[in-house]
Structures are given as structure tokens and as C-alpha cells.
Motif scaffolding. Structure first.
Motif, PDB file in Angstrom:
ATOM      1  N   ALA A 145       0.824  -1.201  -0.084  1.00 26.26           N
ATOM      2  CA  ALA A 145      -0.158   0.154  -0.015  1.00 26.26           C
ATOM      3  C   ALA A 145       0.930   1.305   0.087  1.00 26.26           C
ATOM      4  CB  ALA A 145      -0.964  -0.052   1.107  1.00 26.26           C
ATOM      5  N   ILE A 146       1.898   1.243   0.914  1.00 27.44           N
ATOM      6  CA  ILE A 146       2.871   2.521   0.777  1.00 27.44           C
ATOM      7  C   ILE A 146       3.637   2.702  -0.487  1.00 27.44           C
ATOM      8  CG2 ILE A 146       4.729   1.636   2.045  1.00 27.44           C
ATOM      9  CD1 ILE A 146       3.033   5.003   2.973  1.00 27.44           C
TER      10      ILE A 146
ATOM     11  N   ASP B 211       2.654   1.549  -3.121  1.00 27.33           N
ATOM     12  CA  ASP B 211       1.497   2.138  -4.295  1.00 27.33           C
ATOM     13  C   ASP B 211       1.303   3.727  -4.065  1.00 27.33           C
ATOM     14  OD1 ASP B 211       1.560  -0.754  -5.362  1.00 27.33           O
ATOM     15  OD2 ASP B 211      -0.427  -1.078  -4.713  1.00 27.33           O
ATOM     16  N   PHE B 212       1.144   3.945  -2.875  1.00 24.55           N
ATOM     17  CA  PHE B 212       0.815   5.301  -2.580  1.00 24.55           C
ATOM     18  C   PHE B 212       1.833   6.260  -3.102  1.00 24.55           C
ATOM     19  CE2 PHE B 212       1.778   9.055  -0.017  1.00 24.55           C
ATOM     20  CZ  PHE B 212       0.675   9.721   0.001  1.00 24.55           C
ATOM     21  N   TYR B 213       3.352   5.978  -2.899  1.00 26.19           N
ATOM     22  CA  TYR B 213       4.155   6.899  -3.428  1.00 26.19           C
ATOM     23  C   TYR B 213       4.270   6.914  -4.981  1.00 26.19           C
ATOM     24  CZ  TYR B 213       5.560   8.286   1.254  1.00 26.19           C
ATOM     25  OH  TYR B 213       5.674   9.291   2.103  1.00 26.19           O
ATOM     26  N   ALA B 214       4.267   5.526  -5.534  1.00 31.91           N
ATOM     27  CA  ALA B 214       4.135   5.383  -6.943  1.00 31.91           C
ATOM     28  C   ALA B 214       3.400   5.996  -7.778  1.00 31.91           C
ATOM     29  CB  ALA B 214       4.355   3.850  -7.390  1.00 31.91           C
ATOM     30  N   GLY B 215       2.245   6.167  -7.251  1.00 34.66           N
ATOM     31  CA  GLY B 215       1.051   7.014  -7.837  1.00 34.66           C
ATOM     32  C   GLY B 215       0.985   8.154  -7.721  1.00 34.66           C
ATOM     33  N   LEU B 216       1.578   8.711  -6.540  1.00 35.50           N
ATOM     34  CA  LEU B 216       1.687  10.112  -6.198  1.00 35.50           C
ATOM     35  C   LEU B 216       2.778  10.672  -7.127  1.00 35.50           C
ATOM     36  CD1 LEU B 216       0.758  12.700  -4.856  1.00 35.50           C
ATOM     37  CD2 LEU B 216       2.594  12.080  -2.926  1.00 35.50           C
ATOM     38  N   PHE B 217       4.028  10.217  -7.241  1.00 37.93           N
ATOM     39  CA  PHE B 217       5.013  10.847  -7.923  1.00 37.93           C
ATOM     40  C   PHE B 217       5.488  10.175  -9.149  1.00 37.93           C
ATOM     41  CE2 PHE B 217       5.799  11.767  -3.300  1.00 37.93           C
ATOM     42  CZ  PHE B 217       5.733  13.142  -3.530  1.00 37.93           C
ATOM     43  N   GLY B 218       4.604   9.261  -9.871  1.00 35.52           N
ATOM     44  CA  GLY B 218       4.959   8.573 -11.104  1.00 35.52           C
ATOM     45  C   GLY B 218       6.030   7.793 -10.886  1.00 35.52           C
ATOM     46  N   LEU B 219       6.357   6.874  -9.923  1.00 39.34           N
ATOM     47  CA  LEU B 219       7.847   6.444  -9.440  1.00 39.34           C
ATOM     48  C   LEU B 219       7.470   4.754 -10.112  1.00 39.34           C
ATOM     49  CD1 LEU B 219       8.703   7.536  -6.059  1.00 39.34           C
ATOM     50  CD2 LEU B 219       9.423   8.335  -8.351  1.00 39.34           C
TER      51      LEU B 219
ATOM     52  N   GLY C  41      12.894   2.499  -0.614  1.00 42.61           N
ATOM     53  CA  GLY C  41      12.572   1.119  -0.225  1.00 42.61           C
ATOM     54  C   GLY C  41      11.679   1.277   0.921  1.00 42.61           C
ATOM     55  N   PHE C  42      10.741   0.167   1.088  1.00 45.43           N
ATOM     56  CA  PHE C  42       9.628  -0.284   1.997  1.00 45.43           C
ATOM     57  C   PHE C  42      10.067  -1.501   2.502  1.00 45.43           C
ATOM     58  CE2 PHE C  42       8.265   3.130  -0.831  1.00 45.43           C
ATOM     59  CZ  PHE C  42       7.615   4.280  -0.091  1.00 45.43           C
ATOM     60  N   ASN C  43      10.155  -1.573   3.883  1.00 41.44           N
ATOM     61  CA  ASN C  43      10.500  -2.846   4.326  1.00 41.44           C
ATOM     62  C   ASN C  43       9.394  -3.321   5.286  1.00 41.44           C
ATOM     63  OD1 ASN C  43      13.202  -1.368   3.982  1.00 41.44           O
ATOM     64  ND2 ASN C  43      13.749  -3.606   3.888  1.00 41.44           N
ATOM     65  N   ALA C  44       9.103  -4.447   5.509  1.00 42.69           N
ATOM     66  CA  ALA C  44       8.112  -5.148   6.471  1.00 42.69           C
ATOM     67  C   ALA C  44       8.732  -5.123   7.643  1.00 42.69           C
ATOM     68  CB  ALA C  44       7.494  -6.299   5.810  1.00 42.69           C
ATOM     69  N   ALA C  45       7.963  -5.471   8.934  1.00 40.43           N
ATOM     70  CA  ALA C  45       8.610  -5.630  10.010  1.00 40.43           C
ATOM     71  C   ALA C  45       9.681  -6.849  10.277  1.00 40.43           C
ATOM     72  CB  ALA C  45       7.484  -5.607  11.174  1.00 40.43           C
ATOM     73  N   GLU C  46       9.336  -7.846   9.267  1.00 43.76           N
ATOM     74  CA  GLU C  46      10.149  -8.810   9.471  1.00 43.76           C
ATOM     75  C   GLU C  46      11.710  -8.567   8.876  1.00 43.76           C
ATOM     76  OE1 GLU C  46       6.290 -10.406   7.975  1.00 43.76           O
ATOM     77  OE2 GLU C  46       7.369  -8.771   7.811  1.00 43.76           O
ATOM     78  N   ALA C  47      11.876  -7.396   8.246  1.00 43.34           N
ATOM     79  CA  ALA C  47      13.206  -6.694   8.061  1.00 43.34           C
ATOM     80  C   ALA C  47      14.002  -6.591   9.271  1.00 43.34           C
ATOM     81  CB  ALA C  47      13.371  -5.636   7.029  1.00 43.34           C
ATOM     82  N   TYR C  48      13.392  -6.109  10.380  1.00 44.13           N
ATOM     83  CA  TYR C  48      13.847  -5.965  11.646  1.00 44.13           C
ATOM     84  C   TYR C  48      14.879  -7.091  12.039  1.00 44.13           C
ATOM     85  CZ  TYR C  48      11.186  -1.491  12.622  1.00 44.13           C
ATOM     86  OH  TYR C  48      10.786  -0.563  12.653  1.00 44.13           O
TER      87      TYR C  48
END
Length: 128
Positions: free
Chosen positions: A16-17, A19-27, A49-56
Motif C-alpha cells: 500500500a505505501i 503504491d501510494f508513493y508510486a502513484g503520487l510521484f509517478g515512480l 525502499g519499503f521494508n516490512a517488520a520482518e526486516a528488523y
């Protein structure tokens, strides 16, 4: 000279996050780095980059999960030897080593550290 390769953000929902930035800025998504716990977006500067909690856990940052480290910088260097060379220099300059150089499950070679103020960063090599 190192290149700031990624600015990474821990997120509850990486899809979701991103997709939000990709759609907003055309990334565009960096599809070759997509995993169930990661999404990357290409920018004209450092990638995002966006990491889920498992990346901790993968980064030895478990103790900071949900309470102190929400983002981290990734510095790309020219090779494995450069990761190995710079890691002890960072420690000698006051950084705290959290994870010694290792090969990730997605094929990058990196170390994970905290800087003088407790900010997380990686020294990273991405093979061609």
C-alpha cells in the motif's frame, strides 16, 4: 566514493505505501528487488525502499522494532572488498556494528550499523 543507494522506511503494509508513493510521484517499481517483505521504487536520486517488520530481524534491528528505527540509509559501494574494508573503519570511527558483512537472501552483500547518534545504516554492494 559511496553512493546513497536507498532510503528505506519500515512500513506496516509495503504494498500500500509503495503504491501510494508510486502513484503520487509517478515512480516505477524496481521489480527485480520485490519480495513479500520489500518493495523498491526508482527515483532520480537514491531509490526508495519499503521494508516490512520482518526486516528488523534480518538486519539485527529487533530491539528497535516499533520504537526507534523507522528508516535507514543504504550506501552502495563498488564491491564486496569495499564493504569489508569500510565496515571496520566505521566501527573505529564510533559506529556500532549490528550485523557483520553477509550475503542477503536476495544476493546483496552488506553490513548493518548504527551511527554515532543511533541511526541505522548499511554499507552495501549490489552485484550486477
Amino acid at each position: 566514493m559511496a553512493v546513497l543507494g536507498y532510503v528505506n522506511i519500515f512500513a506496516r503494509d509495503v504494498v500500500a505505501i509503495s503504491d501510494f508513493y508510486a502513484g503520487l510521484f509517478g515512480l516505477d517499481e524496481i521489480r527485480e528487488s520485490r519480495t513479500p517483505i520489500f518493495r523498491g521504487l526508482k527515483t532520480k536520486g537514491a531509490n526508495l525502499g519499503f521494508n516490512a517488520a520482518e526486516a528488523y530481524a534480518l538486519l539485527n534491528l529487533e530491539e528497535f522494532s516499533g520504537r526507534g528505527i523507522k528508516s535507514f540509509l543504504t550506501f552502495d559501494v563498488a564491491g564486496i572488498a569495499e564493504v569489508d574494508r569500510l565496515t571496520p573503519i566505521a566501527v573505529a570511527r564510533g559506529a556500532t556494528l549490528l550485523k557483520a558483512p553477509f550475503t542477503t537472501y536476495y544476493g546483496w552483500y552488506q553490513s548493518v550499523l548504527l551511527d554515532l547518534e543511533g541511526n541505522a545504516f548499511r554499507i552495501n554492494f549490489v552485484p550486477a
